[in-house]
Scaffold this active site. Structure first.
Site, PDB file in Angstrom:
ATOM      1  N   LEU A   1       0.816  -1.206   0.000  1.00  0.00           N
ATOM      2  CA  LEU A   1       0.000   0.000   0.000  1.00  0.00           C
ATOM      3  C   LEU A   1       0.853   1.260   0.000  1.00  0.00           C
ATOM      4  CD1 LEU A   1      -2.843   1.230   0.157  1.00  0.00           C
ATOM      5  CD2 LEU A   1      -2.653   1.123   2.654  1.00  0.00           C
ATOM      6  N   ASP A   2       0.625   2.110  -0.997  1.00  0.00           N
ATOM      7  CA  ASP A   2       1.312   3.397  -1.137  1.00  0.00           C
ATOM      8  C   ASP A   2       2.828   3.254  -1.231  1.00  0.00           C
ATOM      9  OD1 ASP A   2      -1.105   4.709  -1.084  1.00  0.00           O
ATOM     10  OD2 ASP A   2      -1.001   5.201   1.050  1.00  0.00           O
TER      11      ASP A   2
END
Length: 290
Positions: A231-232
């Site tokens: 994530l990210d």
């Protein structure tokens, strides 16, 4: 006076070795191409070479794309080149996913409507209806695909059907506040761009700009990256940053941050559309505009 009749972008990468620039530039000259722009980079650590050229053909030049590709493939074979030829004016088909925040979507739609974004925005998909009127004002189809933890698989199947319908080539997450599944991340690896705030230190969870205010941050920024399972933390395309100080209240930081997010995402989409990005070893080589 001859008028240019066509312009193309030729991108290529291969193992580092002598003659890599020459094989491209010499072939373009022999094919009647005039190079308008050339960027190259040799990654000494990974022994990998990258090149992007923009070239035009004059009106009296005979150009057969199939013949060009066949001949360049033969010429570049000895260098183990992976390459792609794209018309300069080609606009990839884009679908945008969004939740409730409107700043990135509004910016992309405005740039598209005014001819300042070299893509074709085919549709907008959202898990809420808040931005339906904004999307339809721009005469772009809007699809409401609600999602819950128990319906995630069905929702993503519905989303994929829409992407297939429009032959989507680039998926843009313009503050889409849902995490894509592992399967979606795999299907759209290198073809899906996300945007998130990047503050120092990193503030996760709710109200990041309020957290930043409480810590007295001096920098506000944003990061545009390709989507990955982490994530990210996917390969970074471009980042934006501005300085702030103690006079910025949470609302000021939020406003500043939204501006940077919108600009950074638009820049990443443009770089992708212009074939300025190479993905290699889970990182990017980006030939930015000068």
């Amino acid at each position: 006076m001859n008028q240019p009749v066509a312009s193309y972008v030729l991108t290529a990468s291969c193992p580092s070795r002598s003659g890599t620039v020459d094989v491209v530039t010499r072939f373009l000259r022999e094919s009647g191409g005039y190079i308008n722009e050339l960027n190259s980079f040799d990654d000494e650590l990974n022994q990998r070479f990258f090149i992007r050229t923009v070239f035009r053909l004059e009106a009296d030049s005979e150009f057969d794309r199939d013949v060009f590709c066949q001949q360049f493939s033969e010429r570049s074979k000895a260098f183990e080149m992976e390459w792609e030829l794209t018309p300069l004016d080609y606009k990839p088909k884009v679908v945008i996913m969004v939740s409730k925040y409107d700043h990135c979507l509004n910016d992309l739609l405005y740039r598209y409507r005014t001819g300042n974004l070299s893509v074709e925005i085919c549709a907008v998909i959202s898990n809420h209806t808040d931005l339906q009127s904004l999307t339809e004002w721009h005469d772009i189809p809007f699809y409401h695909c609600p999602i819950t933890p128990s319906t995630k698989a069905q929702q993503e199947s519905q989303v994929q059907s829409i992407l297939d319908q429009y032959q989507c080539e680039l998926l843009v997450l313009a503050r889409y506040m849902q995490v894509l599944s592992h399967e979606m991340c795999e299907v759209w690896a290198g073809k899906a761009i996300n945007i998130h705030h990047s503050l120092l230190p990193g503030f996760k969870g709710a109200k990041p700009y309020h957290q930043a205010y409480n810590k007295g941050v001096k920098l506000v920024g944003a990061t545009a990256h390709y989507v990955s399972d982490d994530l990210d933390e996917g390969p970074i395309i471009t980042q934006g940053m501005e300085t702030v100080n103690h006079t910025y209240y949470p609302e000021d930081l939020t406003r500043k941050g939204k501006d940077i997010e919108a600009q950074t995402l638009a820049r990443a989409v443009q770089y992708h559309a212009e074939k300025r990005i190479f993905l290699f070893n889970d990182k990017t080589i980006v030939f930015e505009r000068s």
